[in-house]
Design a protein around this motif. Structure first.
Motif, mmCIF file in Angstrom:
data_model
loop_
_atom_site.group_PDB
_atom_site.id
_atom_site.type_symbol
_atom_site.label_atom_id
_atom_site.label_comp_id
_atom_site.label_asym_id
_atom_site.label_seq_id
_atom_site.Cartn_x
_atom_site.Cartn_y
_atom_site.Cartn_z
ATOM 1 N N SER A 205 36.491 38.588 1.536
ATOM 2 C CA SER A 205 36.571 37.356 2.321
ATOM 3 C C SER A 205 37.958 37.157 2.925
ATOM 4 C CB SER A 205 36.241 36.152 1.434
ATOM 5 O OG SER A 205 37.237 35.985 0.433
ATOM 6 N N THR B 55 27.926 37.292 -3.077
ATOM 7 C CA THR B 55 26.872 36.743 -2.206
ATOM 8 C C THR B 55 26.425 35.391 -2.753
ATOM 9 O OG1 THR B 55 25.201 38.001 -3.445
ATOM 10 C CG2 THR B 55 26.068 38.995 -1.418
ATOM 11 N N PRO C 82 24.984 31.527 -2.817
ATOM 12 C CA PRO C 82 23.896 30.927 -2.030
ATOM 13 C C PRO C 82 24.423 30.379 -0.707
ATOM 14 C CG PRO C 82 23.804 30.211 -4.328
ATOM 15 C CD PRO C 82 25.096 30.941 -4.163
ATOM 16 N N SER C 83 23.694 30.609 0.372
ATOM 17 C CA SER C 83 24.164 30.153 1.686
ATOM 18 C C SER C 83 24.180 28.634 1.782
ATOM 19 C CB SER C 83 23.289 30.747 2.787
ATOM 20 O OG SER C 83 21.936 30.359 2.620
ATOM 21 N N THR C 84 23.274 27.977 1.065
ATOM 22 C CA THR C 84 23.299 26.512 0.962
ATOM 23 C C THR C 84 23.729 26.165 -0.459
ATOM 24 O OG1 THR C 84 21.596 26.151 2.649
ATOM 25 C CG2 THR C 84 21.929 24.397 1.041
ATOM 26 N N ARG C 85 24.855 25.485 -0.573
ATOM 27 C CA ARG C 85 25.399 25.199 -1.904
ATOM 28 C C ARG C 85 26.450 24.112 -1.796
ATOM 29 N NH1 ARG C 85 28.221 29.519 0.060
ATOM 30 N NH2 ARG C 85 30.499 29.497 -0.211
ATOM 31 N N ASP D 145 30.185 23.408 -3.516
ATOM 32 C CA ASP D 145 31.290 23.896 -4.337
ATOM 33 C C ASP D 145 32.250 22.744 -4.596
ATOM 34 O OD1 ASP D 145 30.326 26.473 -4.426
ATOM 35 O OD2 ASP D 145 31.680 27.272 -2.900
ATOM 36 N N TYR E 71 28.090 23.576 1.873
ATOM 37 C CA TYR E 71 27.717 24.631 2.810
ATOM 38 C C TYR E 71 26.213 24.562 3.067
ATOM 39 C CZ TYR E 71 32.279 26.658 1.671
ATOM 40 O OH TYR E 71 33.628 26.845 1.487
ATOM 41 N N ARG E 72 25.848 24.660 4.317
ATOM 42 C CA ARG E 72 24.439 24.643 4.696
ATOM 43 C C ARG E 72 24.166 25.871 5.562
ATOM 44 N NH1 ARG E 72 20.241 21.390 2.635
ATOM 45 N NH2 ARG E 72 18.434 21.878 3.908
ATOM 46 N N ASP E 73 23.287 26.728 5.092
ATOM 47 C CA ASP E 73 22.942 27.964 5.817
ATOM 48 C C ASP E 73 24.196 28.763 6.158
ATOM 49 O OD1 ASP E 73 20.217 27.294 5.743
ATOM 50 O OD2 ASP E 73 20.424 26.071 7.561
ATOM 51 N N GLY E 74 25.101 28.834 5.198
ATOM 52 C CA GLY E 74 26.291 29.658 5.358
ATOM 53 C C GLY E 74 27.445 29.002 6.083
ATOM 54 N N LYS E 75 27.278 27.765 6.561
ATOM 55 C CA LYS E 75 28.331 27.084 7.301
ATOM 56 C C LYS E 75 28.834 25.875 6.515
ATOM 57 C CE LYS E 75 26.637 28.402 11.894
ATOM 58 N NZ LYS E 75 26.170 27.913 13.226
#
Length: 504
Positions: A163, A280, A282-285, A287, A298-302
């Protein structure tokens, strides 16, 4: 000459690092194994990976002179991961029979690979509670293939996090490591410095700000505390979670007096903590950074939302959990834990109970729903056995504090109602949520799918603008990691417990 490794390994019983006169009893092999500071279960795992490596290699030697050189080159560059103080390959590794040398190189490679892929330190040996998802990588067979194909260095490089945040921490560590023999200018404590003040300490403050990248040398003054210097101080204060008022007081001086060695130490720990995490997520999470008392959604990786939170005070630390939100609770009640009921609330009388809308139910103090409830008007229920969850609060003014380690362990969310509404709308239960909230009654709204939450502890992190931000080590959790990475004690201060209210 082709050497067979199998007889030596088979005789070693594999789960033991020193047996008789086998290959595993050779001093160089024992030293290589001892350099890997792991729990008993992790050592067993490393022996399993060793077996996998030689099984993949047909129980023949893994290392050619070229592949050994590749490993040595990779290890010489381990400072970029903050692992330069950890010895993986003993200096006497080439002593002994060809078989013992080959196994010693394999152990060293697997130890370094494990440190890059999973972390040098197992977080579960440091924390009684640690359930954040960890990375999963099979190393033994992959090492044998990489050595055979002549790409040991490339394979090792690919195991660490890839990253931008990890690279930023790595670059900062190398830069601070280059300065670690320097000592910070010790700026003496005295009265606070305000804009317009003349103070002999200003020159040292400006020079330290310039060294830290907050101020250009051309804008420094001798003893006049100018707006330019104050603006640089504000930037530093924001990075360290201090009230950004531009006033040089005790907290700001404490940060200015942190030397490069302490910063390098914090950065090495930060790199280690990133290696503990799944590559990897989760794309929606959600933190939650408990060291910085900040939440990112984060929603769908954004990244779609960032807000302040209040987390556990020292001695009531918010644990490192991976635990999903599965429902929203509108107008929650709060059942006071026995630990609070028998301490802070042990001697309260009927008038206190009435004033706080509390009553006794089956021996428990239960606070009824309402705006004065300690959980506020929404609770984000999470699946864990620690009674840890996200929630609203009846004391929203506390979010204005720079030091927000104030709770008994749960996470209070700024504008929790707005956050709950956002999640409910995105999950298709917005109308149901609004009706539940408006009712004023305790009401559960189940989410169609769980939203993973990670409670992380990162006191050095990358901001949305790509810059590094620092915090002190509020729980004192960095010391154990730093020691295992080869660093000494830190001068950083922990957060001070501030009991400002009674709440989860």
């Amino acid at each position: 000459m082709i050497l067979s490794i199998r007889p030596a390994i088979a005789a070693a019983a594999l789960v033991t690092t020193a047996l008789g006169s086998s290959v595993f009893a050779h001093p160089s092999v024992q030293a290589a194994n001892a350099s890997i500071d792991k729990s008993a279960s992790s050592i067993a795992d490393s022996e399993t990976e060793l077996r996998h490596a030689y099984d993949k290699a047909g129980w023949q030697p893994i290392w050619s002179s070229q592949s050994r050189q590749s490993l040595e080159t990779a290890l010489a560059d381990r400072a970029k991961h903050g692992l330069d103080r950890v010895e993986f390959l003993p200096t006497d590794v080439n002593k002994g029979s060809p078989e013992t040398v080959d196994v010693a190189y394999t152990r060293a490679a697997l130890g370094y690979a494990d440190a890059l892929a999973h972390g040098h330190v197992d977080p579960k040996t440091l924390h009684e509670i640690y359930t954040v998802a960890k990375p999963n990588a099979d190393l033994g067979a992959a090492l044998a293939i990489a050595a055979k194909e002549g790409r040991v260095g490339e394979w090792l490089d690919g195991l660490a996090p890839q990253s931008d945040a990890y690279r930023a921490l790595s670059d900062a560590y190398l830069a601070m490591r280059a300065k670690q023999d320097q000592t910070a200018r010790e700026i003496a404590p005295a009265k606070s410095i305000h804009i317009g003040d003349t103070d002999p300490r200003v020159d040292a403050i400006a020079k330290q700000l310039a060294d830290d990248g907050y101020l250009r040398a051309a804008s420094m003054a001798s003893d006049k505390y100018t707006q330019t210097i104050a603006d640089a101080v504000k930037a530093l204060q924001r990075n360290y979670g201090i009230v950004d008022d531009g006033i040089v007081g005790p907290d700001t001086l404490g940060v200015l007096n942190v030397d490069p060695a302490d910063r390098a130490r914090a950065l090495a720990v930060a790199l280690e903590r990133r290696r503990w995490l799944s590559r990897t997520p989760p794309s929606t999470r959600i933190d939650v950074n408990t060291a910085a008392a900040m939440l990112r959604y984060y929603r769908d990786g954004k990244l779609v939302d960032e807000r302040r939170v209040i987390v556990g005070e020292p001695d009531h630390e918010t644990p490192s959990l991976g635990s999903p939100i599965y429902r929203l609770v509108a107008n929650p009640t709060w059942t006071v834990p026995k630990s609070i009921q028998n301490s802070e609330l042990a001697n309260v009388g009927p008038s206190y109970m009435r004033a706080h809308n509390m009553r006794i139910e089956n021996g428990w103090i239960v606070q009824q729903p309402g705006p004065d409830n300690a959980l506020g008007l929404v609770k984000f229920d999470m699946k864990n056995d620690q009674a840890i969850y996200l929630h609203d609060t009846s004391s929203p003014s506390l979010f204005d504090k720079s030091e927000r380690h104030l709770s008994h362990g749960c996470v209070r969310v700024s504008d929790a109602l707005g956050f709950a509404g956002m999640i409910a709308d995105q999950e298709g239960v917005g109308e149901q949520w609004r009706e539940a909230h408006a009712s004023g009654d305790y009401t559960i709204v189940n989410l169609p799918k769980e939203i993973p939450v990670r409670l992380l502890y990162h006191n050095v992190f990358v901001t949305q603008t790509g810059k590094l931000a620092y915090r002190t080590d509020p729980y004192g959790w960095n010391d154990a990691i730093a020691t295992k990475l080869g660093f000494g004690a830190s001068g950083n201060n922990r957060a001070k417990a501030q009991s400002v209210d009674v709440g989860p």
